[in-house]
Every structure is written in structure tokens, then in C-alpha cells.
Design an enzyme around this catalytic site. Structure first.
Site, PDB file in Angstrom:
ATOM      1  N   HIS A   1       3.207   2.473   2.643  1.00  0.00           N
ATOM      2  CA  HIS A   1       4.279   2.674   3.617  1.00  0.00           C
ATOM      3  C   HIS A   1       3.933   3.670   4.728  1.00  0.00           C
ATOM      4  CE1 HIS A   1       4.760   5.334   0.139  1.00  0.00           C
ATOM      5  NE2 HIS A   1       5.106   6.256   1.027  1.00  0.00           N
TER       6      HIS A   1
ATOM      7  N   CYS B   1      -3.319   5.360   3.556  1.00  0.00           N
ATOM      8  CA  CYS B   1      -2.116   5.942   2.947  1.00  0.00           C
ATOM      9  C   CYS B   1      -1.882   7.289   3.620  1.00  0.00           C
ATOM     10  CB  CYS B   1      -2.219   6.049   1.424  1.00  0.00           C
ATOM     11  SG  CYS B   1      -3.245   7.374   0.766  1.00  0.00           S
TER      12      CYS B   1
ATOM     13  N   HIS C   1     -25.109   8.219   5.312  1.00  0.00           N
ATOM     14  CA  HIS C   1     -25.614   8.955   4.150  1.00  0.00           C
ATOM     15  C   HIS C   1     -25.085   8.454   2.816  1.00  0.00           C
ATOM     16  CE1 HIS C   1     -26.572  12.807   6.680  1.00  0.00           C
ATOM     17  NE2 HIS C   1     -27.109  11.709   7.174  1.00  0.00           N
TER      18      HIS C   1
END
Length: 143
Positions: A9, A65, A98
Site C-alpha cells: 500500500h 514498500c 558488486h
């Protein structure tokens, strides 16, 4: 290039901008994210993206998120996944060069939409350097 994207959300606005950018570049995007700001559980979106990457169905994954951490932790439970939390494009470059990261995790509450799109662009265009880094990356997987 095929790319899988998932978000909770905190990330619908970010996902929309990223998908628009990627499709304009000719990439195919598989959308596993929510389009709503209603509260949902980030693992429900991390696992399908990780499965797409793990199976080779896509080249890379993008997860979003609030902090980038929970969704990355969920994705990193999958063998062969190296999800890197990136908050600036320099980190995204290093995650590819890397660490051979195959999923970028974006913290929506700590980056702008513009920064997120820039990070995705450099993440997808930066090559893994191999060499001494390959030795280290090979030690990540627990066999």
C-alpha cells in the site's frame, strides 16, 4: 527485457511511474502489486516477484514498500534471490556491480518517485563486475 514488480500500500504511485517508464522503454512488466492504498501485507507481493526472478521468467524484479526492508526480507527468503534495498542511485549501481542484485527494493517513504525511477534505470543498465565480487556473491547462498 521482462521485469516483475510488486508493491504494498505504500507504493502504488511509485509502481505506476516505474511501469510507465519501463513500458516506454519497451520492457514487458508483470504486475504483482496492489493499486490501492488500503493496508495489505508486503510478503504477499514479494514472493510472486521473487518466484518470477528465481524461475527465470523475468530478468529482474522490483519491489516497493514503506521502508523497503520488510519486502526485501521476504524476497530474500528465496534461494538465488539477492534483493537490495536502495535509497539513492549510487547504491543501486553498487548493488548491481558488486552484489549482482537481481531485485531492487525501494523504500517509498524515504525516496521520491523521481529518485525511484532513476534508481530503476541504473539498476537495469548496470552490469555485474564479476571477479572478486563473484567470489563473494557465491558465498551468499547457503548450500
Amino acid at each position: 527485457m521482462r521485469i516483475s514488480i510488486g508493491n504494498d500500500h505504500a507504493g502504488p504511485e511509485y509502481k505506476k511511474a516505474i511501469v510507465t517508464f519501463l513500458e516506454a522503454k519497451g520492457h514487458e512488466v508483470i504486475n504483482h502489486g496492489t493499486d490501492s492504498s488500503d493496508s495489505v501485507d508486503y510478503p504477499d507481493f514479494a514472493h510472486p516477484v521473487a518466484e518470477d526472478v528465481e524461475s527465470g521468467n523475468v530478468n529482474f524484479g522490483i519491489i516497493i514498500c514503506g521502508s523497503g526492508n520488510g519486502i526485501a526480507m521476504s524476497a530474500n527468503k528465496h534461494q538465488g534471490i539477492r534483493a537490495a534495498v536502495c535509497w539513492m542511485k549510487e547504491i543501486a549501481v553498487l548493488a548491481r556491480q558488486h552484489n549482482n542484485a537481481n531485485i531492487i527494493s525501494i523504500p517509498a517513504r524515504f525516496t521520491s518517485v523521481h529518485q525511484a525511477v532513476e534508481m530503476v534505470e541504473v539498476f537495469l543498465t548496470t552490469e555485474f563486475e564479476g571477479g572478486r565480487h563473484a567470489l563473494r556473491v557465491n558465498k551468499i547462498a547457503c548450500q
